[in-house]
Design a protein around this motif. Structure first.
Motif, short mmCIF file in Angstrom:
data_model
loop_
_atom_site.label_atom_id
_atom_site.label_comp_id
_atom_site.label_asym_id
_atom_site.label_seq_id
_atom_site.Cartn_x
_atom_site.Cartn_y
_atom_site.Cartn_z
N VAL A 480 15.83 29.37 -52.36
CA VAL A 480 14.79 30.37 -52.60
C VAL A 480 13.88 30.49 -51.38
CG1 VAL A 480 12.71 30.85 -53.94
CG2 VAL A 480 14.83 30.21 -55.11
N GLN A 481 13.46 29.38 -50.81
CA GLN A 481 12.58 29.41 -49.64
C GLN A 481 13.25 30.08 -48.45
OE1 GLN A 481 11.35 25.34 -49.03
NE2 GLN A 481 9.65 25.51 -50.47
N ASN A 482 14.56 29.97 -48.36
CA ASN A 482 15.29 30.56 -47.25
C ASN A 482 15.45 32.07 -47.38
OD1 ASN A 482 16.95 30.12 -44.80
ND2 ASN A 482 18.63 30.85 -46.09
N GLU A 483 15.20 32.60 -48.58
CA GLU A 483 15.45 34.02 -48.83
C GLU A 483 14.30 34.92 -48.41
OE1 GLU A 483 18.31 35.59 -50.18
OE2 GLU A 483 19.08 33.63 -49.58
N PHE A 484 13.08 34.38 -48.27
CA PHE A 484 11.91 35.23 -48.08
C PHE A 484 11.16 34.87 -46.81
CE2 PHE A 484 12.72 35.04 -52.64
CZ PHE A 484 12.82 36.40 -52.93
N PRO A 485 10.39 35.82 -46.26
CA PRO A 485 9.58 35.52 -45.08
C PRO A 485 8.61 34.37 -45.33
CG PRO A 485 9.63 37.88 -45.50
CD PRO A 485 10.26 37.23 -46.69
N HIS A 486 8.26 33.67 -44.27
CA HIS A 486 7.43 32.48 -44.41
C HIS A 486 6.08 32.78 -45.04
CE1 HIS A 486 4.35 29.64 -42.83
NE2 HIS A 486 5.20 28.77 -43.32
N ALA A 487 5.53 33.96 -44.80
CA ALA A 487 4.19 34.28 -45.30
C ALA A 487 4.11 34.31 -46.81
CB ALA A 487 3.72 35.62 -44.74
N ILE A 488 5.23 34.45 -47.51
CA ILE A 488 5.21 34.43 -48.97
C ILE A 488 6.01 33.26 -49.52
CG2 ILE A 488 4.81 36.91 -49.22
CD1 ILE A 488 7.77 37.25 -49.85
N VAL A 489 6.22 32.23 -48.71
CA VAL A 489 7.04 31.11 -49.16
C VAL A 489 6.37 30.36 -50.31
CG1 VAL A 489 6.09 29.42 -47.52
CG2 VAL A 489 8.43 29.16 -48.37
N GLY A 490 5.04 30.24 -50.29
CA GLY A 490 4.36 29.57 -51.40
C GLY A 490 4.48 30.36 -52.68
N THR A 491 4.34 31.67 -52.60
CA THR A 491 4.46 32.52 -53.78
C THR A 491 5.87 32.47 -54.34
OG1 THR A 491 2.76 34.01 -52.90
CG2 THR A 491 4.21 34.88 -54.62
N ALA A 492 6.88 32.54 -53.47
CA ALA A 492 8.27 32.49 -53.92
C ALA A 492 8.61 31.13 -54.53
CB ALA A 492 9.21 32.80 -52.76
N THR A 493 8.15 30.06 -53.88
CA THR A 493 8.40 28.72 -54.41
C THR A 493 7.74 28.53 -55.77
OG1 THR A 493 8.49 27.83 -52.16
CG2 THR A 493 8.19 26.25 -53.93
N ALA A 494 6.51 29.00 -55.89
CA ALA A 494 5.79 28.87 -57.16
C ALA A 494 6.45 29.68 -58.26
CB ALA A 494 4.34 29.31 -56.98
N ALA A 495 6.92 30.89 -57.93
CA ALA A 495 7.58 31.72 -58.94
C ALA A 495 8.85 31.05 -59.44
CB ALA A 495 7.89 33.10 -58.37
N ASN A 496 9.63 30.49 -58.51
CA ASN A 496 10.85 29.78 -58.90
C ASN A 496 10.53 28.59 -59.81
OD1 ASN A 496 12.78 27.26 -57.85
ND2 ASN A 496 13.89 29.11 -58.39
N ASN A 497 9.56 27.79 -59.40
CA ASN A 497 9.19 26.62 -60.20
C ASN A 497 8.52 27.01 -61.51
OD1 ASN A 497 9.45 23.73 -58.77
ND2 ASN A 497 9.19 25.29 -57.20
N PHE A 498 7.85 28.15 -61.52
CA PHE A 498 7.23 28.64 -62.75
C PHE A 498 8.27 28.82 -63.85
CE2 PHE A 498 6.24 32.58 -65.16
CZ PHE A 498 5.19 32.11 -65.92
N PHE A 499 9.36 29.48 -63.52
CA PHE A 499 10.39 29.71 -64.53
C PHE A 499 11.16 28.44 -64.85
CE2 PHE A 499 9.63 34.03 -62.96
CZ PHE A 499 9.46 34.69 -64.17
N ARG A 500 11.28 27.55 -63.86
CA ARG A 500 11.90 26.26 -64.16
C ARG A 500 11.01 25.45 -65.12
NH1 ARG A 500 14.04 23.85 -58.46
NH2 ARG A 500 14.57 22.10 -59.82
N GLN A 501 9.71 25.54 -64.92
CA GLN A 501 8.80 24.84 -65.83
C GLN A 501 8.78 25.47 -67.22
OE1 GLN A 501 8.30 21.73 -64.83
NE2 GLN A 501 6.16 21.84 -65.38
N ILE A 502 9.01 26.79 -67.28
CA ILE A 502 9.17 27.41 -68.59
C ILE A 502 10.38 26.79 -69.29
CG2 ILE A 502 9.86 29.54 -69.75
CD1 ILE A 502 7.98 31.05 -67.99
N GLY A 503 11.44 26.56 -68.53
CA GLY A 503 12.59 25.87 -69.08
C GLY A 503 12.22 24.48 -69.57
N SER A 504 11.41 23.76 -68.79
CA SER A 504 10.96 22.44 -69.20
C SER A 504 10.14 22.52 -70.49
CB SER A 504 10.11 21.80 -68.10
OG SER A 504 10.86 21.61 -66.92
#
Length: 603
Positions: A480-504
């Motif tokens: 996921v981090q490799n897919e997006f520009p660095h300036a939004i890496v925190g937002t992309a990482t958080a969004a990915n983990n957000f849905f993973r935490q929904i799974g949790s």
């Protein structure tokens, strides 16, 4: 370590784009992949307001000397890259310089502080596992047992995208300190709780702080390490999760036996204080912004209502209320309404906490869905197996915690191994595919457990499950981090983990609800013929004093209620396996300030 300039200057942006274009031409990729300086410049630089995305795409193609000869897919890829670059500008600007520590010692010091913060967060999710039967027995709330875990996960889930977005906009150092401070308050509340309500409230406060620790750690690594080298760091982060998952239940069991369960929450406080010291000393201060970017309050509120409604519906359905009752149906309806409102708000927000642009990227979607399925099964396993070992196998709390070691050993081996392999070879697609397949086998094996299954065989089953989970756990974040520009890496990482935490959250809630309802039904049919024992009184200590027939009835009911649920996870992992087959294996970027990948990866 040099500071990250979040103000983003035009000259620096132009240099960044030229560097990216030269890298792409040298590697044989189509020119025009990166946006020009004006489209990538930070919105907070003087004269650096975001232009129209389509106009930016046209300028990017015109700037390339070979744009006229590009094929239609290549022109689409160039336009998509410009769209991502324009999104980068909206997310708070592109760093003016690649943030590299002055020496390797600086990287090691920063990394050690991040690992400590992650350890504190993951430990808090597992330390109550073996102590939970004793805690709820002492406070008198077995029927609310799942909420000790669910409250923490729910609160941390809601906070994840908020921390990720604010970190992109304002820097991550002070957010780290705030998150750790809130976590300390929550731990103290839990340790002093006089009732189950107080304990659950304290766990929720812990989650409000703990939700930012993993996200901020992963995003900070993305600030200083390029994706091609980041795999080994992400693997070590995964190993911290494995270690804390083993150490947590062991510590929980030890505290119950030696000092009392309240001290297991006090134990978190000095660790969190040490992490605050490491973050304050080793992380550099973020650059002060000249503007005041808007905060997406509407999106935060809609997200909180939506997630909370979903978790409450899954946790209460079949336990406090029938699944078809107006209370549960109303919660599901509120979830859907709030989700629609959230999407509408995010479409209009100037700084959305979860930009809808992320969902145009195919790799983001398949990685997020698969990670959510894996975490759903894993949290259900980790949350209830230690209790299973105490009730069914008669193990002491610390022995029950030790039984999770084979699973975490499997996670440790594959998380570190795949991280180093991804760094060395640049190949990673096979890892999440194998993860789903092996984890599915592990859950099938666990569904065959009986009260007579030996601990050795159970350990082998758990090792297989952990081996499978570790194959894909951290690699999905790297992709996921490799897919997006660095300036939004925190937002992309958080969004990915957000849905993973929904799974949790769903895993802990659904497994808890299904387990509790099945156990209550079994005991209602069996116990009246013995001693009319209330389910709220069932703890390991209570069972030790029961007669043989009554103990056998309870242990059999416990096993019959929990074990078949593991088989329910297998179809989800099969879906994840099929999704991973569609993953596009894009090259891992070799610089921190990369521009992401283009429309050949989008939906």
């Amino acid at each position: 370590m040099e500071g990250v300039d979040r103000t983003g200057g035009t000259a620096a942006d132009e240099a960044r784009v030229r560097e990216a274009a030269e890298t792409e031409r040298a590697s044989g990729r189509p020119a025009g992949k990166a946006a020009d300086g004006s489209s990538a410049s930070g919105g907070n630089a003087p004269g650096g307001k975001v232009r129209d995305e389509h106009a930016a795409a046209g300028r990017s193609e015109a700037a390339s000397p070979s744009s006229a000869s590009l094929s239609a897919p290549e022109r689409a890829a160039a336009a998509r890259a410009s769209e991502l670059a324009a999104a980068s500008a909206r997310q708070g600007g592109v760093p003016a310089a690649e943030p590299k520590p002055e020496r390797k010692r600086g990287v090691a010091a920063v990394f050690a502080g991040l690992l400590l913060a992650m350890f504190v967060s993951t430990l808090s999710e597992t330390v109550t596992a073996t102590a939970l039967p004793t805690i709820v027995g002492d406070l008198g709330g077995v029927d609310h047992m799942q909420w000790v875990t669910t409250a923490y996960i729910l609160a941390s889930t809601i906070m994840m995208p908020i921390y990720g977005k604010l970190g992109d906009l304002f820097g991550r150092k002070y957010l780290f300190i705030v998150a750790l401070s809130v976590f300390i308050v929550g731990s103290a509340t839990c340790g002093l709780a006089p009732s189950m309500d107080g304990l659950i409230a304290g766990r929720a406060v812990e989650g409000l702080g703990g939700g930012g620790l993993i996200i901020l750690a992963q995003a900070t690594i993305a600030d200083i390490i390029p994706p091609r080298q980041r795999g080994k760091y992400m693997g070590v982060m995964g190993s911290v999760f494995a270690v804390s998952t083993v150490v947590g239940p062991l510590l929980g069991g030890w505290f119950v036996q030696v000092t009392g369960w309240r001290w297991l929450f006090a134990f978190n406080i000095p660790l969190a204080l040490l992490a605050i010291g490491a973050v304050a000393f080793f992380l550099t201060n973020p650059e002060r912004r000249q503007d005041r970017p808007p905060v997406d309050v509407g999106g935060m509120m809609a997200m909180a209502v939506s997630v909370s409604s979903l978790v409450l519906a899954t946790a209460w359905g079949g336990t406090l209320f029938p699944w078809l009752s107006w209370q549960i149906l109303g919660l599901f309806a509120l979830f859907l309404v709030a989700a629609v409102v959230f999407v509408l708000v995010e479409r209009r927000a100037a700084e959305p906490i979860i930009p809808l642009l992320l969902f145009k990227n195919r790799n983001f979607v398949v990685c997020t869905v698969t990670g959510m399925f894996i975490m759903l099964g894993m949290m259900g396993t980790v949350s209830y197996l230690p209790t299973y070992f105490q009730i069914v196998d008669g193990l002491a709390p610390e022995q029950a915690g030790l039984m999770t070691f084979p699973m975490m050993a499997g996670v440790l081996i594959t998380a570190v191994g795949t991280g180093f392999l991804a760094t060395k070879t640049g190949r990673y697609k096979w890892m999440p595919i194998a993860s789903c397949a092996v984890a599915a086998v592990g859950f099938v094996l666990l569904s065959r457990l009986t009260p007579d299954t030996s601990l050795l065989v159970t350990g082998v089953f758990l090792f297989v499950l952990g081996f499978g989970i570790g194959l894909g756990q951290q690699i999905l974040v790297l992709i996921v981090q490799n897919e997006f520009p660095h300036a939004i890496v925190g937002t992309a990482t958080a969004a990915n983990n957000f849905f993973r935490q929904i799974g949790s959250t769903l895993g802990a809630s659904l497994v808890g609800a299904l387990f509790t309802s099945r156990l209550a039904a079994d005991l209602a049919a069996q116990l009246p013929r013995t001693d009319n024992i209330s389910m709220n009184r069932i703890t390991p200590e209570f069972i030790d004093h029961l007669s043989g027939p009554a103990r056998d009835i309870i242990t059999t009911a416990y096993s019959d209620a929990l074990v078949p649920i593991f088989l329910y996870v297998v179809p989800l992992l099969v879906v994840g396996f099929l999704l991973m087959l569609t993953l596009k294996e894009n090259p891992l970027a070799k610089s921190v300030n990369h521009t992401g990948h283009a429309s050949d990866d989008s939906l």
